[in-house]
Design an enzyme around this catalytic site. Structure first.
Site, mmCIF file in Angstrom:
data_model
loop_
_atom_site.group_PDB
_atom_site.id
_atom_site.type_symbol
_atom_site.label_atom_id
_atom_site.label_comp_id
_atom_site.label_asym_id
_atom_site.label_seq_id
_atom_site.Cartn_x
_atom_site.Cartn_y
_atom_site.Cartn_z
ATOM 1 C CG PHE A 1 -1.541 -1.371 1.427
ATOM 2 C CD1 PHE A 1 -2.224 -2.003 0.395
ATOM 3 C CD2 PHE A 1 -1.413 -2.028 2.639
ATOM 4 C CE1 PHE A 1 -2.769 -3.267 0.574
ATOM 5 C CE2 PHE A 1 -1.951 -3.279 2.822
ATOM 6 C CZ PHE A 1 -2.638 -3.906 1.791
ATOM 7 C CG ASP B 1 1.714 4.209 3.543
ATOM 8 O OD1 ASP B 1 2.889 4.039 3.164
ATOM 9 O OD2 ASP B 1 1.266 3.698 4.594
ATOM 10 C CG ASP C 1 1.384 -2.312 4.046
ATOM 11 O OD1 ASP C 1 1.753 -1.452 3.234
ATOM 12 O OD2 ASP C 1 0.662 -2.057 5.029
#
Length: 378
Positions: free
Chosen positions: A285, A287, A355
Protein backbone atom coordinates in the site's frame (compact mmCIF):
# COMPACT_ATOMS: atom_id res chain seq x y z
CA UNK A 1 -26.05 0.01 -14.23
CA UNK A 2 -26.94 0.48 -10.60
CA UNK A 3 -29.25 -1.98 -8.90
CA UNK A 4 -31.78 0.66 -7.96
CA UNK A 5 -34.23 2.17 -10.45
CA UNK A 6 -33.90 5.48 -12.26
CA UNK A 7 -35.97 8.35 -10.95
CA UNK A 8 -38.90 9.49 -13.07
CA UNK A 9 -37.26 12.86 -13.73
CA UNK A 10 -34.21 11.13 -15.21
CA UNK A 11 -36.35 9.07 -17.56
CA UNK A 12 -38.55 12.01 -18.52
CA UNK A 13 -35.58 14.04 -19.70
CA UNK A 14 -35.16 11.55 -22.55
CA UNK A 15 -38.82 11.63 -23.59
CA UNK A 16 -41.09 14.21 -25.16
CA UNK A 17 -44.84 14.76 -24.72
CA UNK A 18 -46.90 14.94 -21.55
CA UNK A 19 -48.40 11.47 -21.91
CA UNK A 20 -45.00 9.88 -22.39
CA UNK A 21 -43.65 11.78 -19.39
CA UNK A 22 -46.57 10.70 -17.23
CA UNK A 23 -46.20 7.07 -18.28
CA UNK A 24 -42.47 7.15 -17.61
CA UNK A 25 -43.08 8.66 -14.20
CA UNK A 26 -45.59 5.98 -13.24
CA UNK A 27 -43.31 3.23 -14.52
CA UNK A 28 -40.34 4.54 -12.58
CA UNK A 29 -42.36 4.84 -9.39
CA UNK A 30 -43.56 1.26 -9.74
CA UNK A 31 -40.02 0.03 -10.26
CA UNK A 32 -38.89 1.94 -7.20
CA UNK A 33 -41.67 0.36 -5.15
CA UNK A 34 -40.69 -3.13 -6.32
CA UNK A 35 -37.01 -2.45 -5.60
CA UNK A 36 -37.79 -2.01 -1.91
CA UNK A 37 -39.10 -5.58 -1.80
CA UNK A 38 -35.86 -6.97 -3.18
CA UNK A 39 -33.95 -8.74 -0.44
CA UNK A 40 -30.31 -8.10 0.35
CA UNK A 41 -29.48 -11.57 -1.02
CA UNK A 42 -31.24 -10.71 -4.30
CA UNK A 43 -29.19 -7.53 -4.64
CA UNK A 44 -25.97 -9.42 -3.99
CA UNK A 45 -26.98 -12.12 -6.47
CA UNK A 46 -27.61 -9.51 -9.19
CA UNK A 47 -24.26 -7.85 -8.50
CA UNK A 48 -22.46 -11.21 -8.63
CA UNK A 49 -24.07 -11.96 -12.00
CA UNK A 50 -22.94 -8.58 -13.33
CA UNK A 51 -19.38 -9.39 -12.25
CA UNK A 52 -19.54 -12.74 -14.06
CA UNK A 53 -20.88 -11.07 -17.23
CA UNK A 54 -18.08 -8.48 -17.20
CA UNK A 55 -15.50 -11.26 -16.79
CA UNK A 56 -16.95 -13.13 -19.77
CA UNK A 57 -17.18 -9.99 -21.93
CA UNK A 58 -13.72 -8.74 -20.98
CA UNK A 59 -14.64 -5.19 -19.96
CA UNK A 60 -12.20 -2.43 -19.06
CA UNK A 61 -10.30 -2.30 -15.79
CA UNK A 62 -10.22 -0.07 -12.74
CA UNK A 63 -12.99 2.48 -12.69
CA UNK A 64 -15.00 1.00 -15.55
CA UNK A 65 -15.11 -2.74 -15.08
CA UNK A 66 -12.39 -5.35 -15.45
CA UNK A 67 -11.29 -7.80 -18.10
CA UNK A 68 -10.32 -10.72 -15.91
CA UNK A 69 -9.84 -11.86 -12.33
CA UNK A 70 -6.37 -10.30 -12.06
CA UNK A 71 -6.70 -7.24 -14.31
CA UNK A 72 -6.90 -4.63 -11.54
CA UNK A 73 -3.76 -5.84 -9.79
CA UNK A 74 -1.89 -6.35 -13.05
CA UNK A 75 -2.58 -2.70 -13.84
CA UNK A 76 -1.01 -1.73 -10.53
CA UNK A 77 2.06 -3.93 -10.99
CA UNK A 78 2.75 -3.23 -14.65
CA UNK A 79 2.19 0.53 -14.46
CA UNK A 80 4.41 0.76 -11.35
CA UNK A 81 7.15 -1.17 -13.13
CA UNK A 82 6.78 1.20 -16.10
CA UNK A 83 7.39 4.17 -13.81
CA UNK A 84 10.35 2.51 -12.06
CA UNK A 85 12.03 1.89 -15.43
CA UNK A 86 11.79 5.60 -16.31
CA UNK A 87 12.19 7.22 -12.91
CA UNK A 88 14.55 10.17 -12.58
CA UNK A 89 14.00 11.07 -8.90
CA UNK A 90 13.55 7.69 -7.14
CA UNK A 91 15.62 4.56 -7.67
CA UNK A 92 15.30 0.97 -6.46
CA UNK A 93 18.67 -0.19 -5.14
CA UNK A 94 19.21 -3.86 -6.00
CA UNK A 95 22.04 -4.24 -3.49
CA UNK A 96 19.84 -2.70 -0.80
CA UNK A 97 17.15 -5.23 -1.62
CA UNK A 98 19.63 -8.10 -1.36
CA UNK A 99 20.91 -6.88 2.01
CA UNK A 100 17.50 -6.56 3.63
CA UNK A 101 16.32 -9.95 2.30
CA UNK A 102 19.51 -11.61 3.58
CA UNK A 103 19.22 -9.82 6.91
CA UNK A 104 15.77 -11.22 7.63
CA UNK A 105 16.70 -14.62 6.11
CA UNK A 106 13.55 -14.51 4.03
CA UNK A 107 11.35 -14.58 7.13
CA UNK A 108 9.50 -11.38 7.81
CA UNK A 109 8.53 -10.76 11.43
CA UNK A 110 4.87 -11.61 11.97
CA UNK A 111 2.77 -8.63 13.02
CA UNK A 112 -0.82 -9.07 14.17
CA UNK A 113 -3.31 -6.93 12.25
CA UNK A 114 -4.73 -5.22 15.36
CA UNK A 115 -1.55 -5.31 17.42
CA UNK A 116 -2.47 -2.00 19.06
CA UNK A 117 -6.08 -2.93 19.90
CA UNK A 118 -7.53 0.16 18.22
CA UNK A 119 -10.05 -1.40 15.81
CA UNK A 120 -13.69 -2.36 16.20
CA UNK A 121 -14.41 -6.06 15.72
CA UNK A 122 -17.55 -8.10 16.32
CA UNK A 123 -16.93 -10.84 13.74
CA UNK A 124 -19.93 -9.74 11.67
CA UNK A 125 -21.29 -7.29 9.07
CA UNK A 126 -20.90 -4.29 11.38
CA UNK A 127 -17.13 -4.82 11.36
CA UNK A 128 -17.19 -4.75 7.55
CA UNK A 129 -19.14 -1.48 7.65
CA UNK A 130 -16.66 -0.05 10.14
CA UNK A 131 -13.66 -1.03 8.02
CA UNK A 132 -15.13 0.45 4.85
CA UNK A 133 -15.82 3.77 6.59
CA UNK A 134 -12.35 3.66 8.15
CA UNK A 135 -10.65 3.10 4.81
CA UNK A 136 -12.77 5.77 3.13
CA UNK A 137 -11.25 8.27 5.59
CA UNK A 138 -7.78 6.76 5.87
CA UNK A 139 -5.63 9.47 4.30
CA UNK A 140 -3.54 12.58 4.91
CA UNK A 141 -2.97 12.95 8.64
CA UNK A 142 0.37 14.78 8.55
CA UNK A 143 -0.89 18.41 8.35
CA UNK A 144 -2.03 18.05 11.98
CA UNK A 145 1.03 16.94 13.95
CA UNK A 146 -1.14 15.47 16.72
CA UNK A 147 -3.38 13.44 14.41
CA UNK A 148 -2.60 9.95 13.16
CA UNK A 149 -4.26 6.76 11.95
CA UNK A 150 -4.74 5.50 15.51
CA UNK A 151 -6.94 8.51 16.31
CA UNK A 152 -9.16 7.73 13.33
CA UNK A 153 -9.42 3.98 13.96
CA UNK A 154 -10.03 4.33 17.69
CA UNK A 155 -12.36 7.32 17.30
CA UNK A 156 -14.57 5.40 14.87
CA UNK A 157 -14.44 2.33 17.11
CA UNK A 158 -15.68 4.26 20.15
CA UNK A 159 -18.35 6.00 18.07
CA UNK A 160 -19.69 2.66 16.88
CA UNK A 161 -19.60 1.16 20.36
CA UNK A 162 -21.69 4.10 21.59
CA UNK A 163 -24.13 4.04 18.66
CA UNK A 164 -24.49 0.96 16.45
CA UNK A 165 -26.31 3.00 13.79
CA UNK A 166 -23.51 5.58 13.45
CA UNK A 167 -22.40 4.15 10.10
CA UNK A 168 -25.78 3.37 8.60
CA UNK A 169 -25.87 4.48 4.96
CA UNK A 170 -28.42 7.23 5.61
CA UNK A 171 -26.34 8.60 8.46
CA UNK A 172 -23.18 8.59 6.36
CA UNK A 173 -24.88 10.77 3.76
CA UNK A 174 -25.76 13.46 6.28
CA UNK A 175 -22.59 14.06 8.32
CA UNK A 176 -21.11 17.56 8.38
CA UNK A 177 -17.55 18.53 9.21
CA UNK A 178 -18.35 19.47 12.83
CA UNK A 179 -20.36 16.26 13.25
CA UNK A 180 -17.45 14.18 11.96
CA UNK A 181 -15.13 15.91 14.41
CA UNK A 182 -17.56 15.16 17.23
CA UNK A 183 -17.76 11.54 16.09
CA UNK A 184 -13.97 11.28 16.34
CA UNK A 185 -13.79 13.43 19.47
CA UNK A 186 -11.33 15.70 17.66
CA UNK A 187 -11.11 19.32 18.89
CA UNK A 188 -10.36 21.16 15.62
CA UNK A 189 -10.91 20.93 11.86
CA UNK A 190 -9.46 17.79 10.28
CA UNK A 191 -7.00 17.95 7.38
CA UNK A 192 -8.96 17.95 4.10
CA UNK A 193 -12.14 17.91 6.18
CA UNK A 194 -14.45 18.87 3.30
CA UNK A 195 -13.07 15.99 1.25
CA UNK A 196 -13.54 13.55 4.10
CA UNK A 197 -17.17 14.60 4.44
CA UNK A 198 -17.69 14.34 0.68
CA UNK A 199 -16.29 10.82 0.66
CA UNK A 200 -18.50 9.78 3.58
CA UNK A 201 -21.51 11.02 1.62
CA UNK A 202 -20.33 9.13 -1.48
CA UNK A 203 -19.92 5.90 0.48
CA UNK A 204 -23.34 6.20 2.12
CA UNK A 205 -25.09 7.10 -1.12
CA UNK A 206 -23.57 4.32 -3.25
CA UNK A 207 -23.90 1.67 -0.56
CA UNK A 208 -27.59 2.49 -0.32
CA UNK A 209 -28.06 2.72 -4.10
CA UNK A 210 -26.30 -0.48 -5.10
CA UNK A 211 -25.69 -2.64 -2.00
CA UNK A 212 -28.76 -2.22 0.23
CA UNK A 213 -26.72 0.08 2.46
CA UNK A 214 -24.30 -2.62 3.59
CA UNK A 215 -20.59 -2.97 2.88
CA UNK A 216 -20.97 -6.67 3.69
CA UNK A 217 -23.09 -7.02 0.54
CA UNK A 218 -20.30 -5.40 -1.45
CA UNK A 219 -17.86 -7.99 -0.07
CA UNK A 220 -20.20 -10.93 -0.63
CA UNK A 221 -20.74 -9.90 -4.24
CA UNK A 222 -17.06 -10.54 -4.98
CA UNK A 223 -17.24 -14.23 -4.08
CA UNK A 224 -14.02 -14.40 -2.07
CA UNK A 225 -11.88 -12.57 -4.64
CA UNK A 226 -9.83 -9.66 -3.28
CA UNK A 227 -9.03 -8.54 -6.81
CA UNK A 228 -12.71 -8.47 -7.76
CA UNK A 229 -13.39 -6.50 -4.58
CA UNK A 230 -10.81 -3.86 -5.54
CA UNK A 231 -12.27 -3.64 -9.05
CA UNK A 232 -15.84 -3.34 -7.78
CA UNK A 233 -14.90 -0.65 -5.26
CA UNK A 234 -13.11 1.46 -7.85
CA UNK A 235 -16.02 0.99 -10.24
CA UNK A 236 -18.69 2.15 -7.78
CA UNK A 237 -16.81 4.62 -5.56
CA UNK A 238 -14.88 7.34 -7.43
CA UNK A 239 -13.13 8.43 -4.24
CA UNK A 240 -11.17 5.16 -4.31
CA UNK A 241 -9.91 5.59 -7.89
CA UNK A 242 -6.28 6.13 -7.06
CA UNK A 243 -4.90 6.91 -10.54
CA UNK A 244 -2.14 9.25 -11.71
CA UNK A 245 -0.65 10.38 -15.02
CA UNK A 246 3.10 10.01 -15.41
CA UNK A 247 4.85 11.12 -18.60
CA UNK A 248 1.58 10.60 -20.49
CA UNK A 249 1.07 7.11 -19.06
CA UNK A 250 -1.72 6.17 -16.66
CA UNK A 251 -0.53 4.72 -13.37
CA UNK A 252 -2.81 2.70 -11.06
CA UNK A 253 -2.06 2.53 -7.33
CA UNK A 254 -5.37 1.77 -5.54
CA UNK A 255 -4.04 2.14 -2.00
CA UNK A 256 -7.31 2.50 -0.07
CA UNK A 257 -9.27 -0.05 -2.11
CA UNK A 258 -6.54 -2.64 -1.59
CA UNK A 259 -6.13 -1.88 2.09
CA UNK A 260 -9.85 -2.56 2.62
CA UNK A 261 -9.35 -6.09 1.30
CA UNK A 262 -6.25 -6.42 3.48
CA UNK A 263 -8.06 -5.14 6.56
CA UNK A 264 -10.83 -7.67 6.04
CA UNK A 265 -8.28 -10.45 5.66
CA UNK A 266 -6.42 -9.35 8.77
CA UNK A 267 -9.45 -8.67 10.96
CA UNK A 268 -11.25 -11.91 10.13
CA UNK A 269 -7.97 -13.88 9.98
CA UNK A 270 -8.62 -15.10 6.47
CA UNK A 271 -12.04 -16.52 7.28
CA UNK A 272 -15.64 -15.40 6.71
CA UNK A 273 -15.70 -11.90 5.27
CA UNK A 274 -11.90 -12.00 5.18
CA UNK A 275 -11.51 -15.17 3.11
CA UNK A 276 -9.94 -14.41 -0.27
CA UNK A 277 -8.46 -17.08 -2.51
CA UNK A 278 -6.31 -14.46 -4.29
CA UNK A 279 -5.04 -12.36 -1.37
CA UNK A 280 -1.54 -12.94 -2.77
CA UNK A 281 -2.40 -10.67 -5.71
CA UNK A 282 -2.73 -7.60 -3.49
CA UNK A 283 0.29 -5.28 -3.62
CA UNK A 284 1.96 -3.12 -0.99
CA UNK A 285 0.00 0.00 0.00
CA UNK A 286 1.86 3.03 -1.32
CA UNK A 287 1.45 5.62 1.43
CA UNK A 288 3.78 7.93 3.39
CA UNK A 289 5.31 5.49 5.85
CA UNK A 290 6.35 2.50 3.73
CA UNK A 291 8.44 4.51 1.20
CA UNK A 292 10.20 6.26 4.09
CA UNK A 293 11.02 2.90 5.70
CA UNK A 294 12.35 1.52 2.41
CA UNK A 295 14.52 4.61 2.07
CA UNK A 296 15.86 4.16 5.60
CA UNK A 297 16.58 0.48 4.89
CA UNK A 298 18.51 1.39 1.72
CA UNK A 299 16.02 -0.10 -0.71
CA UNK A 300 14.93 3.24 -2.19
CA UNK A 301 17.31 6.06 -3.11
CA UNK A 302 16.20 9.61 -3.85
CA UNK A 303 17.80 12.30 -5.99
CA UNK A 304 19.57 15.00 -3.97
CA UNK A 305 16.84 17.53 -4.77
CA UNK A 306 14.03 15.21 -3.69
CA UNK A 307 15.89 14.04 -0.59
CA UNK A 308 16.52 17.66 0.40
CA UNK A 309 12.85 18.60 -0.07
CA UNK A 310 11.66 15.66 2.04
CA UNK A 311 14.22 16.26 4.78
CA UNK A 312 13.16 19.92 4.89
CA UNK A 313 9.47 18.91 5.21
CA UNK A 314 8.65 20.69 1.96
CA UNK A 315 5.37 19.74 0.33
CA UNK A 316 5.53 17.47 -2.74
CA UNK A 317 2.70 18.27 -5.14
CA UNK A 318 0.06 15.61 -5.72
CA UNK A 319 0.47 14.08 -9.17
CA UNK A 320 3.99 15.43 -9.63
CA UNK A 321 6.67 13.18 -11.12
CA UNK A 322 8.37 12.96 -7.74
CA UNK A 323 5.23 11.89 -5.90
CA UNK A 324 4.22 9.29 -8.49
CA UNK A 325 7.76 7.88 -8.55
CA UNK A 326 7.86 7.55 -4.75
CA UNK A 327 4.65 5.55 -4.69
CA UNK A 328 5.17 3.47 -7.85
CA UNK A 329 8.76 2.58 -6.96
CA UNK A 330 7.57 1.49 -3.52
CA UNK A 331 5.19 -1.02 -5.12
CA UNK A 332 7.83 -2.17 -7.60
CA UNK A 333 10.50 -2.58 -4.90
CA UNK A 334 8.29 -4.74 -2.70
CA UNK A 335 7.27 -6.91 -5.66
CA UNK A 336 11.00 -7.43 -6.36
CA UNK A 337 11.56 -8.16 -2.66
CA UNK A 338 8.91 -10.89 -2.79
CA UNK A 339 10.50 -12.38 -5.92
CA UNK A 340 13.93 -12.33 -4.27
CA UNK A 341 12.68 -14.02 -1.09
CA UNK A 342 11.10 -16.76 -3.19
CA UNK A 343 14.21 -17.22 -5.35
CA UNK A 344 16.70 -17.30 -2.45
CA UNK A 345 14.69 -19.01 0.27
CA UNK A 346 11.81 -20.70 -1.53
CA UNK A 347 9.26 -18.84 0.57
CA UNK A 348 6.06 -17.25 -0.68
CA UNK A 349 5.30 -14.08 1.29
CA UNK A 350 2.30 -11.80 0.97
CA UNK A 351 2.47 -8.08 0.31
CA UNK A 352 -0.05 -7.57 3.09
CA UNK A 353 2.37 -9.22 5.53
CA UNK A 354 5.30 -7.15 4.27
CA UNK A 355 3.20 -4.01 4.56
CA UNK A 356 2.25 -4.74 8.17
CA UNK A 357 5.88 -5.32 9.06
CA UNK A 358 7.22 -2.22 7.26
CA UNK A 359 4.42 0.01 8.53
CA UNK A 360 4.79 -1.13 12.15
CA UNK A 361 8.56 -0.60 11.82
CA UNK A 362 7.94 2.91 10.51
CA UNK A 363 5.52 4.13 13.15
CA UNK A 364 7.98 3.07 15.84
CA UNK A 365 10.81 5.07 14.27
CA UNK A 366 10.67 8.60 15.76
CA UNK A 367 13.10 10.14 13.25
CA UNK A 368 11.56 8.77 10.07
CA UNK A 369 11.26 11.42 7.34
CA UNK A 370 8.35 10.90 4.99
CA UNK A 371 7.23 12.92 1.97
CA UNK A 372 4.36 15.36 2.46
CA UNK A 373 1.59 15.47 -0.12
CA UNK A 374 -2.00 16.63 0.24
CA UNK A 375 -4.01 13.76 -1.17
CA UNK A 376 -7.27 11.92 -0.58
CA UNK A 377 -5.74 8.63 -1.74
CA UNK A 378 -3.31 8.00 1.14
Amino acid sequence: MALCCLAAADISSFLSGNSLNAAASKSAKLRNVFSYFRSDSDRVRVTREKIRRRRRRGGGGGGGGFSGPHCAMEEVKTSSAWVAARSSHVFVDSSGLEKIVDKIHGSIPKVEWDFEGIHYFDNGPLTVQYLFVLDALNFCFWPDKDLNYDDLALGLKVALQNDKSAFDADRLQSYTGPQLRKLLNWPRPLPLEDERVRLLHEVGSELKRSFAGKASNLVEACEKSAVSLVALITRHFPGFRDHSLYKGHQVFLYKRAQIFASDLWGAFKGRGYGEFYDIGSITIFADYIVPAVLRELGVLRYSSDLAGAIDANAEISSGSEEEVEIRACTIYAVEKMKDLIKAKFGKQVLSVELDLWLWSYGIQSPYLRHHRTLSIYY
